[in-house]
Every structure is written in C-alpha cells, then in structure tokens.
Design a protein around this motif. Structure first.
Motif, PDB file in Angstrom:
ATOM      1  N   GLY A 111       0.774  -1.232   0.000  1.00  0.00           N
ATOM      2  CA  GLY A 111       0.000   0.000   0.000  1.00  0.00           C
ATOM      3  C   GLY A 111       0.804   1.280   0.000  1.00  0.00           C
ATOM      4  O   GLY A 111       0.228   2.379  -0.020  1.00  0.00           O
ATOM      5  N   ARG A 112       2.138   1.189  -0.013  1.00  0.00           N
ATOM      6  CA  ARG A 112       2.963   2.403  -0.019  1.00  0.00           C
ATOM      7  C   ARG A 112       3.974   2.315  -1.153  1.00  0.00           C
ATOM      8  O   ARG A 112       4.386   1.221  -1.556  1.00  0.00           O
ATOM      9  CB  ARG A 112       3.682   2.581   1.319  1.00  0.00           C
ATOM     10  N   LYS A 113       4.367   3.480  -1.666  1.00  0.00           N
ATOM     11  CA  LYS A 113       5.344   3.513  -2.750  1.00  0.00           C
ATOM     12  C   LYS A 113       6.737   3.771  -2.195  1.00  0.00           C
ATOM     13  O   LYS A 113       6.930   4.603  -1.303  1.00  0.00           O
ATOM     14  CB  LYS A 113       4.978   4.603  -3.773  1.00  0.00           C
ATOM     15  N   TYR A 114       7.713   3.045  -2.774  1.00  0.00           N
ATOM     16  CA  TYR A 114       9.096   3.159  -2.318  1.00  0.00           C
ATOM     17  C   TYR A 114      10.035   3.372  -3.499  1.00  0.00           C
ATOM     18  O   TYR A 114       9.754   2.941  -4.629  1.00  0.00           O
ATOM     19  CB  TYR A 114       9.519   1.899  -1.568  1.00  0.00           C
ATOM     20  N   CYS A 115      11.161   4.033  -3.213  1.00  0.00           N
ATOM     21  CA  CYS A 115      12.182   4.248  -4.236  1.00  0.00           C
ATOM     22  C   CYS A 115      13.563   4.024  -3.630  1.00  0.00           C
ATOM     23  O   CYS A 115      13.694   3.622  -2.468  1.00  0.00           O
ATOM     24  CB  CYS A 115      12.058   5.643  -4.847  1.00  0.00           C
ATOM     25  N   ASP A 116      14.571   4.305  -4.415  1.00  0.00           N
ATOM     26  CA  ASP A 116      15.969   4.054  -4.052  1.00  0.00           C
ATOM     27  C   ASP A 116      16.301   4.537  -2.639  1.00  0.00           C
ATOM     28  O   ASP A 116      16.080   5.692  -2.291  1.00  0.00           O
ATOM     29  CB  ASP A 116      16.879   4.759  -5.066  1.00  0.00           C
ATOM     30  N   GLY A 117      16.861   3.618  -1.839  1.00  0.00           N
ATOM     31  CA  GLY A 117      17.198   3.951  -0.456  1.00  0.00           C
ATOM     32  C   GLY A 117      18.391   4.865  -0.302  1.00  0.00           C
ATOM     33  O   GLY A 117      18.674   5.343   0.804  1.00  0.00           O
ATOM     34  N   GLY A 118      19.096   5.115  -1.402  1.00  0.00           N
ATOM     35  CA  GLY A 118      20.291   5.949  -1.299  1.00  0.00           C
ATOM     36  C   GLY A 118      20.123   7.358  -1.826  1.00  0.00           C
ATOM     37  O   GLY A 118      21.117   8.045  -2.094  1.00  0.00           O
ATOM     38  N   ILE A 119      18.887   7.815  -1.964  1.00  0.00           N
ATOM     39  CA  ILE A 119      18.648   9.174  -2.456  1.00  0.00           C
ATOM     40  C   ILE A 119      19.409  10.171  -1.578  1.00  0.00           C
ATOM     41  O   ILE A 119      19.302  10.125  -0.345  1.00  0.00           O
ATOM     42  CB  ILE A 119      17.150   9.523  -2.431  1.00  0.00           C
ATOM     43  N   PRO A 120      20.205  11.064  -2.182  1.00  0.00           N
ATOM     44  CA  PRO A 120      20.971  12.038  -1.386  1.00  0.00           C
ATOM     45  C   PRO A 120      20.090  12.828  -0.425  1.00  0.00           C
ATOM     46  O   PRO A 120      18.933  13.111  -0.708  1.00  0.00           O
ATOM     47  CB  PRO A 120      21.579  12.952  -2.467  1.00  0.00           C
ATOM     48  N   VAL A 121      20.649  13.162   0.696  1.00  0.00           N
ATOM     49  CA  VAL A 121      20.028  13.966   1.752  1.00  0.00           C
ATOM     50  C   VAL A 121      19.013  13.163   2.562  1.00  0.00           C
ATOM     51  O   VAL A 121      19.118  13.059   3.784  1.00  0.00           O
ATOM     52  CB  VAL A 121      19.370  15.261   1.213  1.00  0.00           C
ATOM     53  N   VAL A 122      18.035  12.564   1.902  1.00  0.00           N
ATOM     54  CA  VAL A 122      16.975  11.885   2.657  1.00  0.00           C
ATOM     55  C   VAL A 122      17.242  10.398   2.859  1.00  0.00           C
ATOM     56  O   VAL A 122      16.684   9.784   3.778  1.00  0.00           O
ATOM     57  CB  VAL A 122      15.603  12.071   1.966  1.00  0.00           C
ATOM     58  N   GLY A 123      18.065   9.792   2.016  1.00  0.00           N
ATOM     59  CA  GLY A 123      18.290   8.357   2.083  1.00  0.00           C
ATOM     60  C   GLY A 123      19.475   7.963   2.948  1.00  0.00           C
ATOM     61  O   GLY A 123      20.088   8.797   3.624  1.00  0.00           O
ATOM     62  N   ASP A 124      19.779   6.670   2.932  1.00  0.00           N
ATOM     63  CA  ASP A 124      20.935   6.129   3.653  1.00  0.00           C
ATOM     64  C   ASP A 124      21.645   5.168   2.713  1.00  0.00           C
ATOM     65  O   ASP A 124      21.310   3.993   2.628  1.00  0.00           O
ATOM     66  CB  ASP A 124      20.478   5.408   4.926  1.00  0.00           C
ATOM     67  N   ASN A 125      22.619   5.701   2.001  1.00  0.00           N
ATOM     68  CA  ASN A 125      23.295   4.916   0.976  1.00  0.00           C
ATOM     69  C   ASN A 125      24.326   3.950   1.543  1.00  0.00           C
ATOM     70  O   ASN A 125      24.778   3.049   0.851  1.00  0.00           O
ATOM     71  CB  ASN A 125      23.966   5.846  -0.050  1.00  0.00           C
ATOM     72  N   VAL A 126      24.715   4.148   2.796  1.00  0.00           N
ATOM     73  CA  VAL A 126      25.686   3.260   3.457  1.00  0.00           C
ATOM     74  C   VAL A 126      25.038   2.784   4.760  1.00  0.00           C
ATOM     75  O   VAL A 126      25.297   3.327   5.833  1.00  0.00           O
ATOM     76  CB  VAL A 126      27.024   3.973   3.727  1.00  0.00           C
ATOM     77  N   PRO A 127      24.157   1.791   4.695  1.00  0.00           N
ATOM     78  CA  PRO A 127      23.299   1.425   5.826  1.00  0.00           C
ATOM     79  C   PRO A 127      23.983   0.593   6.904  1.00  0.00           C
ATOM     80  O   PRO A 127      23.775  -0.623   7.022  1.00  0.00           O
ATOM     81  CB  PRO A 127      22.171   0.646   5.145  1.00  0.00           C
ATOM     82  N   VAL A 128      24.768   1.256   7.733  1.00  0.00           N
ATOM     83  CA  VAL A 128      25.483   0.578   8.813  1.00  0.00           C
ATOM     84  C   VAL A 128      24.531   0.219   9.965  1.00  0.00           C
ATOM     85  O   VAL A 128      24.701  -0.803  10.635  1.00  0.00           O
ATOM     86  CB  VAL A 128      26.635   1.467   9.335  1.00  0.00           C
ATOM     87  N   LYS A 129      23.531   1.067  10.192  1.00  0.00           N
ATOM     88  CA  LYS A 129      22.683   0.944  11.387  1.00  0.00           C
ATOM     89  C   LYS A 129      22.057  -0.442  11.583  1.00  0.00           C
ATOM     90  O   LYS A 129      22.102  -0.981  12.701  1.00  0.00           O
ATOM     91  CB  LYS A 129      21.589   2.007  11.369  1.00  0.00           C
ATOM     92  N   PRO A 130      21.457  -1.064  10.570  1.00  0.00           N
ATOM     93  CA  PRO A 130      20.846  -2.376  10.804  1.00  0.00           C
ATOM     94  C   PRO A 130      21.844  -3.418  11.304  1.00  0.00           C
ATOM     95  O   PRO A 130      21.524  -4.230  12.174  1.00  0.00           O
ATOM     96  CB  PRO A 130      20.286  -2.758   9.434  1.00  0.00           C
TER      97      PRO A 130
END
Length: 348
Positions: free
Chosen positions: A199-218
């Motif tokens: 039910g929700r739309k998603y796009c590239d997780g690495g979008i500059p500023v808003v995304g997280d292109n280097v996902p260390v946290k998980p």
C-alpha cells in the motif's frame, strides 16, 4: 553477537566492486563468519545474494550481465500516449492530437522514441524497465535459502510519502515481496519506476540527503562486534560516533568508479569485470595486514595449546611415576628393604 557485519553501499553498476570484496573474503575463508548483512540499492541486491546464494553465482551474474537488458527503454505504445493525452484534457479527435498520433504510430517519422522522449519529459516518467534486474534476481537468488538463513539481511528503501528511510529484513518475506523490496531499494528516481509495497510507494534507499546509501545501522543494531563497510564512492565516510563500541573497517575505492553515466548506469560486462578485480585488490590491501596478524595469533594459540597439552601429558606421566614409586616403596618396606630403597633414591 560475535562475528562480523557486512555493509554494501548503493551505486548501480559500480556494485561489481562489492563482489570483488566478497571474492577476497571468500578466498581467505572469512565469509562464513559474517553474522549480519545490510545493503542499499544495488548493495541490497548483493546483500541478498550473499545470504541467499553463493559467491560463484554472484560473480557469474555480474560478469555475464547484459547492459541492454538491465537498461531496457520502457516500451510505451501510441495507445498509452493517447490515453495520457485524454486524461490530461486533450481532445483525441483534435487535429494536433491526431497528428501526434500519426507520429507516435510511425505513420510520419517512424520513431516511437520521439513519443517516448516527449512522454517522459512531460510526465517525468521513469526511463527504463526492470525486466533485466528481475531476471538477475530470479536467476541468482535462492529465496528459500535466504528465508531460512540465520544471517539477517536488510534492504534500505525510501518511502515516497514523506521521504522516510525504512529498513526491511528480507528473511521475513515471500519470494515476490523480496523481489519487490530489492527493486524498490534500487529504484533510482526517473531512471526506474517506483515500487508499490503493501500500500505504499518506495524508491531508491540511497537518495541524497533523505536516504541512507551506506546502511550501517541495521548491522550495528544486530550487535556484531566488527563491521566491514564497502563504499562505492570516494566521498563517503562512516560517522563512527553514531556507532559507539563498533570496530569498523572501511573499504573505499582508491580511484573514482565513475559518475552517473560511466559508473552508476554502466552495467557492461567489461565495467563489471574491472570493478570486481579492483574491489578484490583493495580488500586485500586493506585487510591483508589484519589477516596476517590473525594468522600469527592463530598460530600462537595453536602452539600454546600444544604446549599446554604437553604439560598435561607430562603431569599425567609424572603422577603415574610418583604412584609407581609409592607402590614400589611400600612393597620394599614390606619386604624389609625400605632403608636400602631410601638410600638408593637419595639425591647426591
């Protein structure tokens, strides 16, 4: 959690570099000690392959990649365009619209690509289909292997409503949902279509500023002691203050892997081969000193273990001899030769 975490950054065609790093980890026998994997965009695909496939399959997919198949222009028919025109208030029977219909149907210039370009510019539509990436996922990924693995595998996406970063543990989803999430994580705006998920739309997780292109946290939240982070850009660095107590090893390309056109959108076998070998060499350069220290530490541990074993065996032998000595002494005393025995064993 003891073990190693692995983080793959996003970067489209540059992702072959990450397979090169995996190649080195595989070669030195370190990949079985990976306990959590996380990735964004193409890094999410590589993370899924790491958990739900093999190095050999991942290498095969990347070295036999089809540029034209990955970046296949989306097919847009004259009928699609006419529907769009009608939906935007243009009379299909109007002269200008009918003329446009002849153009896109090939009656005038024989070029549907003109219509394609016009439509994409007007609608800001995505330019390429996902068929090639879907084939790559279905061919290389063992979904059941991924689901049943003890290694958590995370994909990072950006929700188009509110531009919030969301993480998805791929092990928990069905085949089709895993495919959708991998497509969503790599859905570069304008280049690829956004993906609808629950039910929700998603796009590239690495979008500059808003995304997280280097996902260390998980991976950090999974509690692993050591984290290997594979970058696809020279201008990114992990803010280690956000991950207190973690031992982070960063592998950063020593040379530019290319810009949007020469890197991110370069899915050629030649480009993949070059980046894969570069990733291998640089992983070796960064990690070889640590590997040598580990080898020395393991060798020392083995020698200490052998020495301890010898000490144990010596002590066991000594106790056996002392017991034997006591038995002989007791027998000699019973036979009346105790004094003679004592004199014989007396230290000179």
């Amino acid at each position: 959690m003891k073990g190693i975490g692995l983080v793959f950054a996003g970067g489209g065609g540059k992702g072959a570099y990450e397979i090169g790093v995996w190649k080195y980890l595989h070669e030195i026998g370190l990949d079985p000690y990976i306990r959590a994997v996380s990735g964004t965009s193409v890094g999410a695909l590589n993370a899924a392959l790491f958990v739900g496939s093999s190095y050999e399959m991942a290498e095969y997919l990347w070295l036999n990649i089809n540029q034209d198949k990955i970046l296949t222009p989306k097919e847009i028919s004259a009928k699609d365009i006419m529907k769009w025109l009608a939906a935007n208030g243009l009379n299909i029977a109007a002269p200008i619209t009918m003329g446009f219909s002849k153009v896109v149907s090939g009656a005038i210039m024989g070029t549907e690509k003109i219509a394609q370009t016009l439509l994409m510019n007007v609608r800001r539509e995505h330019m390429f289909s996902r068929d090639g990436i879907v084939d790559m996922i279905s061919e290389g990924l063992d979904f059941n292997m991924l689901r049943t693995s003890d290694i958590p595998c995370y994909a990072t996406c950006v929700c188009c409503q509110g531009f919030e970063v969301e993480r998805f543990k791929l092990n928990e989803y069905s085949d089709s949902e895993i495919t959708t999430l991998l497509l969503a994580s790599s859905a570069i705006p304008v280049i690829f279509e956004n993906e609808q998920f629950r039910g929700r739309k998603y796009c590239d997780g690495g979008i500059p500023v808003v995304g997280d292109n280097v996902p260390v946290k998980p991976v950090y939240d999974a509690g692993v002691e050591n984290i290997i982070v594979v970058h696809l850009s020279q201008d990114t660095v992990v803010d280690r203050e956000q991950f207190p107590g973690a031992k982070i090893i960063e592998i950063v390309p020593s040379e530019d892997l290319g810009n949007a056109l020469t890197g991110t959108l370069d899915f050629s076998p030649e480009g993949a081969s070059y980046r894969l070998e570069l990733g291998y060499k640089e992983a070796k350069r960064v990690m070889q000193p640590m590997v040598e220290m580990l080898i020395m530490a393991v060798a020392n541990q083995r020698m200490l273990k052998a020495a301890r074993q010898k000490n144990i065996e010596f002590e066991q032998k000594r106790q056996e001899l002392l017991k034997k000595e006591a038995e002989i002494k007791e027998k000699m005393e019973n036979d009346g030769f105790g004094a003679v025995f004592s004199e014989l064993i007396k230290e000179k």
